[in-house]
Write an enzyme that holds these catalytic residues in place. Structure first.
Site, PDB file in Angstrom:
ATOM      1  N   THR A   1       3.998  -0.162   3.171  1.00 31.34           N
ATOM      2  CA  THR A   1       2.822   0.545   2.696  1.00 31.34           C
ATOM      3  C   THR A   1       2.081   1.161   3.884  1.00 31.34           C
ATOM      4  O   THR A   1       1.729   0.458   4.828  1.00 31.34           O
ATOM      5  CB  THR A   1       1.886  -0.431   1.959  1.00 31.34           C
ATOM      6  OG1 THR A   1       2.692  -1.189   1.063  1.00 31.34           O
ATOM      7  CG2 THR A   1       0.818   0.306   1.200  1.00 31.34           C
TER       8      THR A   1
ATOM      9  N   HIS B   1      10.191  -9.531   2.349  1.00 28.13           N
ATOM     10  CA  HIS B   1      11.299  -9.410   3.311  1.00 28.13           C
ATOM     11  C   HIS B   1      12.397 -10.438   3.082  1.00 28.13           C
ATOM     12  O   HIS B   1      13.516 -10.263   3.551  1.00 28.13           O
ATOM     13  CB  HIS B   1      10.781  -9.512   4.740  1.00 28.13           C
ATOM     14  CG  HIS B   1      10.060  -8.270   5.185  1.00 28.13           C
ATOM     15  ND1 HIS B   1      10.254  -7.049   4.602  1.00 28.13           N
ATOM     16  CD2 HIS B   1       9.148  -8.067   6.170  1.00 28.13           C
ATOM     17  CE1 HIS B   1       9.490  -6.159   5.202  1.00 28.13           C
ATOM     18  NE2 HIS B   1       8.797  -6.748   6.143  1.00 28.13           N
TER      19      HIS B   1
ATOM     20  N   HIS C   1       5.640  -7.229  -3.781  1.00 28.46           N
ATOM     21  CA  HIS C   1       5.399  -5.822  -4.106  1.00 28.46           C
ATOM     22  C   HIS C   1       6.613  -5.322  -4.887  1.00 28.46           C
ATOM     23  O   HIS C   1       7.704  -5.226  -4.349  1.00 28.46           O
ATOM     24  CB  HIS C   1       5.227  -5.041  -2.802  1.00 28.46           C
ATOM     25  CG  HIS C   1       4.889  -3.599  -2.991  1.00 28.46           C
ATOM     26  ND1 HIS C   1       4.628  -2.761  -1.936  1.00 28.46           N
ATOM     27  CD2 HIS C   1       4.771  -2.826  -4.103  1.00 28.46           C
ATOM     28  CE1 HIS C   1       4.355  -1.537  -2.384  1.00 28.46           C
ATOM     29  NE2 HIS C   1       4.447  -1.554  -3.697  1.00 28.46           N
TER      30      HIS C   1
ATOM     31  N   HIS D   1      -1.893  -6.542   6.378  1.00 31.71           N
ATOM     32  CA  HIS D   1      -1.005  -5.556   6.999  1.00 31.71           C
ATOM     33  C   HIS D   1      -1.010  -5.687   8.516  1.00 31.71           C
ATOM     34  O   HIS D   1      -2.030  -5.470   9.161  1.00 31.71           O
ATOM     35  CB  HIS D   1      -1.352  -4.113   6.613  1.00 31.71           C
ATOM     36  CG  HIS D   1      -0.151  -3.229   6.703  1.00 31.71           C
ATOM     37  ND1 HIS D   1       0.657  -2.928   5.630  1.00 31.71           N
ATOM     38  CD2 HIS D   1       0.412  -2.625   7.760  1.00 31.71           C
ATOM     39  CE1 HIS D   1       1.637  -2.167   6.011  1.00 31.71           C
ATOM     40  NE2 HIS D   1       1.531  -1.968   7.303  1.00 31.71           N
TER      41      HIS D   1
ATOM     42  N   ARG E   1      13.453  -1.628  -3.745  1.00 27.78           N
ATOM     43  CA  ARG E   1      14.244  -1.839  -2.533  1.00 27.78           C
ATOM     44  C   ARG E   1      14.334  -3.304  -2.125  1.00 27.78           C
ATOM     45  O   ARG E   1      15.251  -3.698  -1.435  1.00 27.78           O
ATOM     46  CB  ARG E   1      13.706  -1.004  -1.377  1.00 27.78           C
ATOM     47  CG  ARG E   1      12.379  -1.478  -0.859  1.00 27.78           C
ATOM     48  CD  ARG E   1      12.000  -0.756   0.410  1.00 27.78           C
ATOM     49  NE  ARG E   1      11.669   0.631   0.164  1.00 27.78           N
ATOM     50  CZ  ARG E   1      10.835   1.345   0.941  1.00 27.78           C
ATOM     51  NH1 ARG E   1      10.295   0.771   1.997  1.00 27.78           N
ATOM     52  NH2 ARG E   1      10.545   2.578   0.665  1.00 27.78           N
TER      53      ARG E   1
ATOM     54  N   GLU F   1       1.591  -6.828  -5.904  1.00 27.85           N
ATOM     55  CA  GLU F   1       1.193  -5.520  -5.359  1.00 27.85           C
ATOM     56  C   GLU F   1       1.950  -4.451  -6.124  1.00 27.85           C
ATOM     57  O   GLU F   1       3.150  -4.594  -6.375  1.00 27.85           O
ATOM     58  CB  GLU F   1       1.578  -5.408  -3.883  1.00 27.85           C
ATOM     59  CG  GLU F   1       0.837  -6.338  -2.976  1.00 27.85           C
ATOM     60  CD  GLU F   1       1.310  -6.167  -1.532  1.00 27.85           C
ATOM     61  OE1 GLU F   1       2.134  -5.278  -1.248  1.00 27.85           O
ATOM     62  OE2 GLU F   1       0.852  -6.946  -0.697  1.00 27.85           O
TER      63      GLU F   1
ATOM     64  N   GLU G   1      -8.836  -5.506  -0.529  1.00 27.31           N
ATOM     65  CA  GLU G   1      -8.015  -5.963   0.593  1.00 27.31           C
ATOM     66  C   GLU G   1      -8.117  -4.894   1.670  1.00 27.31           C
ATOM     67  O   GLU G   1      -7.671  -3.756   1.476  1.00 27.31           O
ATOM     68  CB  GLU G   1      -6.556  -6.177   0.180  1.00 27.31           C
ATOM     69  CG  GLU G   1      -5.705  -6.658   1.365  1.00 27.31           C
ATOM     70  CD  GLU G   1      -4.309  -7.129   0.983  1.00 27.31           C
ATOM     71  OE1 GLU G   1      -4.134  -7.675  -0.127  1.00 27.31           O
ATOM     72  OE2 GLU G   1      -3.405  -6.953   1.810  1.00 27.31           O
TER      73      GLU G   1
ATOM     74  N   ASN H   1       3.442 -12.943   1.846  1.00 26.95           N
ATOM     75  CA  ASN H   1       4.219 -11.860   1.245  1.00 26.95           C
ATOM     76  C   ASN H   1       5.699 -12.121   1.543  1.00 26.95           C
ATOM     77  O   ASN H   1       6.110 -12.146   2.711  1.00 26.95           O
ATOM     78  CB  ASN H   1       3.766 -10.522   1.843  1.00 26.95           C
ATOM     79  CG  ASN H   1       4.518  -9.352   1.238  1.00 26.95           C
ATOM     80  OD1 ASN H   1       5.733  -9.392   1.108  1.00 26.95           O
ATOM     81  ND2 ASN H   1       3.807  -8.301   0.883  1.00 26.95           N
TER      82      ASN H   1
ATOM     83  N   ARG I   1       8.268  -2.442  -5.954  1.00 26.67           N
ATOM     84  CA  ARG I   1       8.231  -1.004  -5.651  1.00 26.67           C
ATOM     85  C   ARG I   1       9.019  -0.219  -6.679  1.00 26.67           C
ATOM     86  O   ARG I   1       9.974  -0.730  -7.279  1.00 26.67           O
ATOM     87  CB  ARG I   1       8.819  -0.738  -4.259  1.00 26.67           C
ATOM     88  CG  ARG I   1       8.058  -1.398  -3.114  1.00 26.67           C
ATOM     89  CD  ARG I   1       8.670  -0.998  -1.776  1.00 26.67           C
ATOM     90  NE  ARG I   1       8.443   0.412  -1.537  1.00 26.67           N
ATOM     91  CZ  ARG I   1       7.507   0.896  -0.713  1.00 26.67           C
ATOM     92  NH1 ARG I   1       6.744   0.074  -0.027  1.00 26.67           N
ATOM     93  NH2 ARG I   1       7.352   2.181  -0.563  1.00 26.67           N
TER      94      ARG I   1
END
Ligand code: PXP
Length: 245
Positions: free
Chosen positions: A107, A9, A49, A196, A55, A76, A157, A6, A51
């Protein structure tokens, strides 16, 4: 056991400086270069993801990554018409439906598939009709796994956040919950992924959970990459995942 990285970041870092000037000539870090470093190190997919508040990942990132990555794209998304429309234009190999709450840092909690069957069913159907494999990000809870099965998705998941945050006996309890959930989901013919809060420190314990096909890991890898570089951080995680079933 495969690894999806992922890279949200990496976009978070870029946005911290360049949110207002995305076309500037000196924008960094470059998301496509990050994705390709993950692939070179052996990642089996890139997870992002998109969103509602944009962001970190931006719309153009999704389209550019779609065109540039060589493994697979796992998008995602929250179950909203706006993001669904984008997913159907981008056509990632996989979509993972997640709950989304504007105030959250990341999340939090799994999708309430059991409580939202009516809202989820048409979205799942439209994604699958477009050839996209659908995953639901859910708690390791028998009701949620049954709901995922009834919805006809290909993948669940399992949310590993509670496991990652617990210590001692509560942690052992979480491993047991994940174990039971994985067995149940696999028995129903679902592919079992997890994600996660998975880290270099806790991956060893997670390997006790059977049937895990793919892990989606973001924070720990990007945090380590600050010190070691992204390729090393991904390779190191893959090595720790190594002997799993
Ligand atoms: N899987 C899902 C569905 C997520 O929402 C996230 C967080 O964005 C992750 C995996 C990765 O979590 P982490 O960043 O804690 O590794």
């Amino acid at each position: 056991m495969l690894l999806g990285v992922n890279i949200d970041h990496i976009a978070t870092l870029r946005q911290a400086r360049y949110a207002a000037s995305p076309e500037a000539h000196n924008v960094e870090p470059d998301l496509l270069a990050a994705a390709s470093a993950c692939e070179r190190a052996g990642a089996s997919g890139i997870t992002i993801h998109l969103r509602a508040d944009r962001r970190h990942i931006q719309d153009r990132d999704v389209f550019r990554l779609r065109a540039s990555i060589n493994t697979k794209l796992n998008l995602e998304m929250g179950n909203t018409p706006e993001i669904l429309d984008i997913a159907l234009r981008v056509l990632p190999e996989e979509v993972c439906l997640v709950p989304e709450n504007r105030q959250e840092i990341t999340t939090e909690g799994g999708l309430d598939a059991a409580g939202q069957m009516r809202a989820l069913a048409p979205t799942v159907a439209r994604l699958q009709k477009a050839g996209i494999r659908v995953s639901l990000f859910i708690e390791p809870d028998p009701r949620q796994i049954d709901a995922a099965h009834q919805l006809g998705v290909e993948i669940v998941e399992l949310h590993t956040g509670a496991f990652a945050n617990a210590l001692g006996q509560p942690r052992a309890d979480e491993i047991r919950r994940l174990h039971l959930a994985a067995v149940q989901a696999r028995g129903l013919g679902l592919q079992v992924n997890a994600g996660h809060g998975i880290s270099y420190a806790n991956i060893g314990e997670l390997r006790a959970v059977p049937h895990l096909a793919e892990l989606n890991i973001g924070h720990a890898i990007v945090a380590r990459a600050i010190f070691t570089g992204l390729e090393s951080a991904v390779a190191e995680m893959l090595a720790l995942m190594g002997g799993a079933q």
